[in-house]
Design an enzyme around this catalytic site. Structure first.
Site, PDB file in Angstrom:
ATOM      1  N   CYS A  84       0.083  -1.890  12.818  1.00 14.79           N
ATOM      2  CA  CYS A  84       1.291  -2.412  13.475  1.00 14.79           C
ATOM      3  C   CYS A  84       2.513  -1.613  13.030  1.00 14.79           C
ATOM      4  O   CYS A  84       2.980  -1.755  11.898  1.00 14.79           O
ATOM      5  CB  CYS A  84       1.448  -3.899  13.141  1.00 14.79           C
ATOM      6  SG  CYS A  84       3.023  -4.616  13.665  1.00 14.79           S
ATOM      7  N   CYS A 134       5.575  -3.621  11.909  1.00 17.41           N
ATOM      8  CA  CYS A 134       5.334  -4.228  10.590  1.00 17.41           C
ATOM      9  C   CYS A 134       5.760  -3.284   9.475  1.00 17.41           C
ATOM     10  O   CYS A 134       6.242  -3.729   8.424  1.00 17.41           O
ATOM     11  CB  CYS A 134       3.855  -4.567  10.417  1.00 17.41           C
ATOM     12  SG  CYS A 134       3.212  -5.796  11.575  1.00 17.41           S
TER      13      CYS A 134
END
Length: 324
Positions: free
Chosen positions: A79, A82
């Site tokens: 991700c 993230c």
């Protein structure tokens, strides 16, 4: 995954904390027991950020939340957003100096926790206060807005649950026996900070310019690219009348300007699929310069949400079908 609540206003529903009195009593009882058994000593700054898995969730999060609010960062290695949000939360955890503890949960390795919290996409951030779970926000957001959310969390933890945090000893060593190394300031920290300050002041034009200044020297700077897309989006919706905008979009389904404005509102409101679907359909309905205008706007919204988000991937596929 990127913003589900872009403005982050109201993301901490303080009125939704159930059984607050009972939870507060349990927290006070747990703190008293900890004091009786000799717990509750000062911790090192490195102890404010912990990795949590399903096996340790009970002790590391639920029990710990009776002493200090625990913010949970659901993330994954693949991700990209993230990777931007995680370090920011880690820095804030140290800066807040024990007012909350950050628990990082890798969703790939802890699918059950992801399901129990009803996570639909990442990054997703929750808090647990005295055993009570609170959704904070989903997706990346400007630091100033994240700070506002954390301030609300700290306030409700203190006022409703009596949680004032844990003591931190800056000279204490972490588990490795050494103090955490300081991260050197990057070459664009001042510009990025000025962009955050402009966002905080509602100066979206200033934020846009600050992010562009970074990208002029470093076109691949992911933080600046995300910040620019968000600042542009927030600037566009700042003066919109939601009801009027949606009415106009309903009356003029093939009008590019009307549909793009409505899509901006959809995204800010967390209705990501609606925003993407609206613009894909508008691309299908339009031609020439109008079609290209809508296509570019859709790509800008993809930048806000993040290239790895499944909804972006699905929308890209839908857009390709319409175009080709």
């Amino acid at each position: 995954m990127q913003p589900r609540n872009m403005s982050m206003s109201g993301v901490v529903d303080l009125a939704a904390v159930k059984a607050a009195g009972e939870a507060k009593a349990k927290a006070e009882q747990a703190r008293a027991e900890s004091a009786r058994t000799g717990g509750g000593g000062a911790v090192s700054p490195s102890a404010l950020v912990i990795d949590v898995d399903e096996a340790g969730f009970e002790s590391d999060v639920l029990q710990r939340s009776t002493e200090v609010p625990v913010v949970i960062d659901f993330w994954a290695e693949w991700c990209e957003p993230c990777k931007q949000l995680g370090p920011l939360l880690e820095r804030l955890a140290v800066e807040y100096n024990g007012r909350f503890v950050l628990a990082k949960v890798d969703v790939d390795a802890n699918q059950m926790l992801m399901q129990q919290f009803g996570i639909q996409g990442i990054p997703a951030v929750f808090a647990v206060v005295a055993g009570q779970a609170l959704p904070l926000f989903q997706g990346a957001a400007p630091e100033s807005q994240i700070r506002q959310t954390l301030d609300q969390l700290v306030q409700v933890a203190e006022e409703r649950f009596g949680l004032t945090g844990i003591a931190v000893d800056p000279d204490a060593a972490g588990d490795s026996g050494a103090a955490p190394a300081e991260v050197p300031a990057g070459p664009y920290d001042a510009l990025l900070e000025s962009a955050v300050q402009a966002l905080d002041a509602g100066d979206f034009g200033g934020a846009v310019q600050a992010y562009r200044n970074v990208l002029a020297d470093d076109p691949a700077n992911t933080e600046a690219k995300l910040g620019l897309a968000q600042a542009q989006l927030l600037g566009r919706v700042a003066d919109l009348d939601p009801q009027q905008t949606r009415t106009l979009a309903a009356e003029k389904p093939a009008d590019p300007a009307a549909q793009m404005a409505a899509a901006d509102l959809d995204l800010v409101g967390g209705h990501v699929e609606d925003a993407f679907g609206r613009l894909v359909e508008t691309v299908r309905r339009t031609f020439g310069e109008d079609r290209d205008l809508v296509r570019v706007r859709l790509l800008e919204l993809f930048e806000v949400v993040g290239p790895d988000d499944p909804r972006v991937i699905a929308a890209r596929t839908a857009l390709a079908r319409v175009l080709f």
